[in-house]
Design a protein around this motif. Structure first.
Motif, PDB file in Angstrom:
ATOM      1  N   TYR A  12       0.806  -1.353  -0.171  1.00 37.19           N
ATOM      2  CA  TYR A  12       0.081  -0.045  -0.077  1.00 37.19           C
ATOM      3  C   TYR A  12       1.015   1.104   0.149  1.00 37.19           C
ATOM      4  O   TYR A  12       1.393   1.539   0.931  1.00 37.19           O
ATOM      5  CB  TYR A  12      -0.954   0.016   1.271  1.00 37.19           C
ATOM      6  CG  TYR A  12      -1.910  -1.050   1.271  1.00 37.19           C
ATOM      7  CD1 TYR A  12      -2.878  -0.835   0.246  1.00 37.19           C
ATOM      8  CD2 TYR A  12      -2.158  -1.991   1.850  1.00 37.19           C
ATOM      9  CE1 TYR A  12      -4.014  -1.658   0.418  1.00 37.19           C
ATOM     10  CE2 TYR A  12      -3.093  -2.677   2.166  1.00 37.19           C
ATOM     11  CZ  TYR A  12      -4.162  -2.610   1.121  1.00 37.19           C
ATOM     12  OH  TYR A  12      -5.346  -3.494   1.060  1.00 37.19           O
ATOM     13  N   GLY A  13       1.278   1.908  -1.133  1.00 42.23           N
ATOM     14  CA  GLY A  13       2.041   2.962  -1.168  1.00 42.23           C
ATOM     15  C   GLY A  13       3.451   2.380  -1.118  1.00 42.23           C
ATOM     16  O   GLY A  13       3.852   1.440  -1.801  1.00 42.23           O
ATOM     17  N   SER A  14       4.018   2.953   0.075  1.00 44.98           N
ATOM     18  CA  SER A  14       5.446   2.453   0.292  1.00 44.98           C
ATOM     19  C   SER A  14       5.550   1.427   1.375  1.00 44.98           C
ATOM     20  O   SER A  14       6.489   1.022   1.703  1.00 44.98           O
ATOM     21  CB  SER A  14       6.402   3.361   0.886  1.00 44.98           C
ATOM     22  OG  SER A  14       5.751   4.378   1.854  1.00 44.98           O
ATOM     23  N   LYS A  15       4.360   1.157   1.784  1.00 44.43           N
ATOM     24  CA  LYS A  15       4.142   0.046   2.949  1.00 44.43           C
ATOM     25  C   LYS A  15       4.051  -1.316   2.614  1.00 44.43           C
ATOM     26  O   LYS A  15       3.143  -1.758   1.947  1.00 44.43           O
ATOM     27  CB  LYS A  15       3.111   0.364   3.830  1.00 44.43           C
ATOM     28  CG  LYS A  15       2.689  -0.490   5.269  1.00 44.43           C
ATOM     29  CD  LYS A  15       1.573  -0.086   5.831  1.00 44.43           C
ATOM     30  CE  LYS A  15       1.532  -0.946   7.365  1.00 44.43           C
ATOM     31  NZ  LYS A  15       0.465  -0.766   8.090  1.00 44.43           N
ATOM     32  N   LYS A  55       1.700  -6.498  -6.605  1.00 46.98           N
ATOM     33  CA  LYS A  55       2.948  -5.782  -7.312  1.00 46.98           C
ATOM     34  C   LYS A  55       3.515  -6.711  -8.094  1.00 46.98           C
ATOM     35  O   LYS A  55       3.967  -6.485  -9.195  1.00 46.98           O
ATOM     36  CB  LYS A  55       3.569  -5.118  -6.383  1.00 46.98           C
ATOM     37  CG  LYS A  55       4.390  -4.220  -7.035  1.00 46.98           C
ATOM     38  CD  LYS A  55       5.446  -3.203  -6.027  1.00 46.98           C
ATOM     39  CE  LYS A  55       6.190  -2.065  -6.655  1.00 46.98           C
ATOM     40  NZ  LYS A  55       6.896  -1.352  -5.849  1.00 46.98           N
ATOM     41  N   LYS A  56       3.946  -7.807  -7.363  1.00 53.98           N
ATOM     42  CA  LYS A  56       4.559  -9.017  -7.967  1.00 53.98           C
ATOM     43  C   LYS A  56       4.109 -10.224  -7.619  1.00 53.98           C
ATOM     44  O   LYS A  56       3.326 -10.437  -6.689  1.00 53.98           O
ATOM     45  CB  LYS A  56       6.067  -8.942  -7.614  1.00 53.98           C
ATOM     46  CG  LYS A  56       6.975  -7.653  -8.250  1.00 53.98           C
ATOM     47  CD  LYS A  56       8.216  -7.729  -7.718  1.00 53.98           C
ATOM     48  CE  LYS A  56       9.231  -6.690  -8.429  1.00 53.98           C
ATOM     49  NZ  LYS A  56      10.634  -6.636  -7.758  1.00 53.98           N
TER      50      LYS A  56
END
Length: 250
Positions: A12-15, A55-56
């Motif tokens: 979530y964002g950078s988290k 994301k991956k």
């Protein structure tokens, strides 16, 4: 093998929520996902169901990449029970019948009606069939949502804390039903759980998440004092009563 999760990463964002999560599940297995609040358990379930997009990583259901499947095809393969559901003015019968939607082409068939009645009976909901879901208690509504997922006839059933809002009797009944459905229909059930004792009693396999990663994976042997303390920060011992393992916090 029915489900393969390989190298899943979600943020979530950078988290970072999930980091390089990989595991395989066989048909008919009941798997409990364990860990503290915020460990990534619900995010993992939503990623498997394509509610969230990692994301991956790759997630295969019956060797199909879920990212290449549309919503209808996913609904034919995966049943999902969220943590929370709200009632409305639909009857219990119609709400459960909605679980047949992925299989209905032109009109509701006799099979759809029959399966709905069968699942209502299985869940002990026959007497509620004509009541609106907004008239039900939280526990009763939870059983309706589980019934709706079962009537889908999925290959994989995802349940996010399905015993929430249920009293002790209904917790046991819901978990017995989930296990019996898995074994009798060869459906894989993946269940996010907080109650270690319920998980131990009804699951075949366990995945312990910590900080978004798999800390431990395996059978009942991984539910031991060392792993419990490392995962939950709580000292406990594991005993047995009539052959049923029990976790007792110290």
């Amino acid at each position: 093998m029915i489900l393969s999760v390989e190298g899943v990463k979600f943020t979530y964002g950078s988290k970072k929520i999930l980091e390089n999560v990989s595991f395989n599940v066989n048909r008919g297995e009941v798997v409990s996902i364990l860990g503290i609040n915020g460990a990534g358990k619900s995010t993992l379930l939503k990623s498997i169901n394509k509610i969230l997009k990692p994301k991956k990583g790759t997630i295969l259901i019956d060797n199909f990449d879920i990212n290449k499947l549309d919503g209808l095809k996913i609904a034919k393969k995966i049943g999902y029970v969220p943590q929370r559901a709200d009632g409305n003015y639909m009857t219990v019968f119609d709400t459960v019948l909605l679980g047949r939607k992925p299989h209905i082409k032109w009109e509701i068939s006799d099979k759809d009606i029959e399966l709905t009645y069968d699942v209502l009976k299985l869940m002990g909901l026959e007497e509620y069939a004509l009541r609106c879901t907004n008239e039900l208690s939280g526990g009763e509504l939870q059983k309706v949502i589980i019934a709706r997922a079962i009537v889908q006839e999925p290959q994989v059933l995802l349940l996010d804390e399905p015993t929430n809002n249920l009293d002790l009797k209904n917790q046991l009944e819901a978990m017995k039903i989930a296990r019996n459905v898995s074994k009798s229909k060869n459906i894989t059930s993946i269940i996010v759980m907080h109650d270690l004792n319920l998980a131990l009693r009804f699951s075949d396999k366990f995945i312990m998440l910590k900080d978004g990663k798999i800390f431990a994976e395996g059978g009942k042997e991984i539910i031991n004092p060392e792993n419990i303390e490392a995962t939950y920060g709580v000292k406990a011992y594991v005993d047995a009563y009539n052959g049923i393992p029990i976790v007792v916090p110290i």
